[in-house]
Design a protein around this motif. Sequence first.
Motif, PDB file in Angstrom:
ATOM      1  N   LYS A 296      68.867  63.492 -52.134  1.00 48.85           N
ATOM      2  CA  LYS A 296      67.536  63.053 -51.741  1.00 48.85           C
ATOM      3  C   LYS A 296      66.675  62.861 -52.990  1.00 48.85           C
ATOM      4  O   LYS A 296      66.574  63.760 -53.827  1.00 48.85           O
ATOM      5  CB  LYS A 296      66.888  64.086 -50.822  1.00 48.85           C
ATOM      6  N   ARG A 297      66.061  61.696 -53.120  1.00 54.36           N
ATOM      7  CA  ARG A 297      65.303  61.372 -54.333  1.00 54.36           C
ATOM      8  C   ARG A 297      63.783  61.375 -54.138  1.00 54.36           C
ATOM      9  O   ARG A 297      63.037  61.486 -55.103  1.00 54.36           O
ATOM     10  CB  ARG A 297      65.738  59.988 -54.850  1.00 54.36           C
ATOM     11  N   TYR A 298      63.333  61.200 -52.890  1.00 50.33           N
ATOM     12  CA  TYR A 298      61.894  61.145 -52.648  1.00 50.33           C
ATOM     13  C   TYR A 298      61.526  61.988 -51.421  1.00 50.33           C
ATOM     14  O   TYR A 298      62.301  62.098 -50.479  1.00 50.33           O
ATOM     15  CB  TYR A 298      61.433  59.691 -52.428  1.00 50.33           C
ATOM     16  N   ASP A 299      60.361  62.569 -51.466  1.00 51.23           N
ATOM     17  CA  ASP A 299      59.830  63.338 -50.349  1.00 51.23           C
ATOM     18  C   ASP A 299      58.384  62.914 -50.139  1.00 51.23           C
ATOM     19  O   ASP A 299      57.525  63.163 -50.992  1.00 51.23           O
ATOM     20  CB  ASP A 299      59.922  64.836 -50.638  1.00 51.23           C
ATOM     21  N   HIS A 300      58.132  62.210 -49.017  1.00 54.19           N
ATOM     22  CA  HIS A 300      56.803  61.671 -48.737  1.00 54.19           C
ATOM     23  C   HIS A 300      56.286  60.803 -49.882  1.00 54.19           C
ATOM     24  O   HIS A 300      55.115  60.890 -50.286  1.00 54.19           O
ATOM     25  CB  HIS A 300      55.814  62.806 -48.454  1.00 54.19           C
ATOM     26  N   GLY A 301      57.183  59.979 -50.421  1.00 50.95           N
ATOM     27  CA  GLY A 301      56.796  59.047 -51.468  1.00 50.95           C
ATOM     28  C   GLY A 301      56.776  59.623 -52.870  1.00 50.95           C
ATOM     29  O   GLY A 301      56.597  58.889 -53.846  1.00 50.95           O
ATOM     30  N   GLU A 302      56.971  60.934 -52.995  1.00 51.36           N
ATOM     31  CA  GLU A 302      56.960  61.582 -54.304  1.00 51.36           C
ATOM     32  C   GLU A 302      58.392  61.818 -54.786  1.00 51.36           C
ATOM     33  O   GLU A 302      59.257  62.260 -54.028  1.00 51.36           O
ATOM     34  CB  GLU A 302      56.226  62.925 -54.231  1.00 51.36           C
ATOM     35  N   ALA A 303      58.626  61.497 -56.065  1.00 50.94           N
ATOM     36  CA  ALA A 303      59.954  61.696 -56.636  1.00 50.94           C
ATOM     37  C   ALA A 303      60.297  63.180 -56.699  1.00 50.94           C
ATOM     38  O   ALA A 303      59.439  64.016 -57.005  1.00 50.94           O
ATOM     39  CB  ALA A 303      60.015  61.094 -58.043  1.00 50.94           C
ATOM     40  N   ILE A 304      61.546  63.503 -56.377  1.00 50.23           N
ATOM     41  CA  ILE A 304      62.020  64.884 -56.417  1.00 50.23           C
ATOM     42  C   ILE A 304      62.820  65.100 -57.699  1.00 50.23           C
ATOM     43  O   ILE A 304      63.683  64.291 -58.040  1.00 50.23           O
ATOM     44  CB  ILE A 304      62.928  65.186 -55.208  1.00 50.23           C
TER      45      ILE A 304
END
Length: 311
Positions: free
Chosen positions: A282-290
């Motif tokens: 998973k690379r993004y969470d709610h549009g934010e980069a992880i």
Amino acid sequence: MSKQHAEVFDDVKQMVAMNPNLTLDELNAVMQLKVEERNNRPNPDFCGLSPTQMFNWLYKPMDELNWVTICTPEDFSSSPVMRYLTLILDEAMQNDGSFKATSKGNLPAKLVKQASELLPEFAIATYERDISLSEFAGSNEDKFNALHYTRILAEIAGIIYRRSGRYHVKKTAQKHYQSQGIRAFFKPMLEAAVTKYNWSYLDGYEQDVDLRPICLFMVWRLQSHASVDQLVDEVERAFPDLLQQVAPDNHYPPENRLDILIESRFVNHFLEFWGFIIVDPKRYDHGEAIARKAQLQPLFTQTFQFDIQPQ
């Protein structure tokens, strides 16, 4: 390295200016001393490694490496590659040293099914949400990347070979398996993966960037901080020439392309296939980069034991 050479020549020029009567032999001796001093001095671009240490890791074979010990762990239950190899060898040993390949030359469906059933036992299963897209399971070898990778490595390492529509285990490999078990093949398989296997084979990217020589450096850095993002930054700083090897792209700058190649070829298709680490895809969470944080598995530190302090 060219920066190091320039610094040596600057030192020698200063020495000549201060001692204009030096003989050629004396000048050569001074230059040799300066070169040795520079080569053994920690370099911040190499995260504290000296050029001498870096040269050893880049160019020496596995049995001549310094500052690191490559060990053979006792337990391979968490390693997809070694578990799949065990299935292949067991299938052959139960049939007088060989078994029939498919008409396409792949491993038989029975073995593919057995390998697929192992997925829940691996740490990577945590992130396998869609089994149809998994690289650790499949209906046949063509759709099962980790198993296909293992079979290719076993051939490159000289453990198995295909002839007359059958896969055979070499006689010497059979003896080693009977006397030492699967442990006999860990280092040959690992060496084949790092020095002989084509890392671009499975990813489909048309980028002629060979990351194999810097594999040990990347392993050391990832063990130090477990951050894929930081690893990419360190590789770019230590090996800026790699960015010149990345083909121009209208959509991504060289830094992004190199990042993609490191994740695909080193993280996904090497470290995860061997069971050394897992990384949440998973690379993004709610549009934010992880942040890409690797979960280092026990097998990783058991295999690569460094005697250099982390930076």
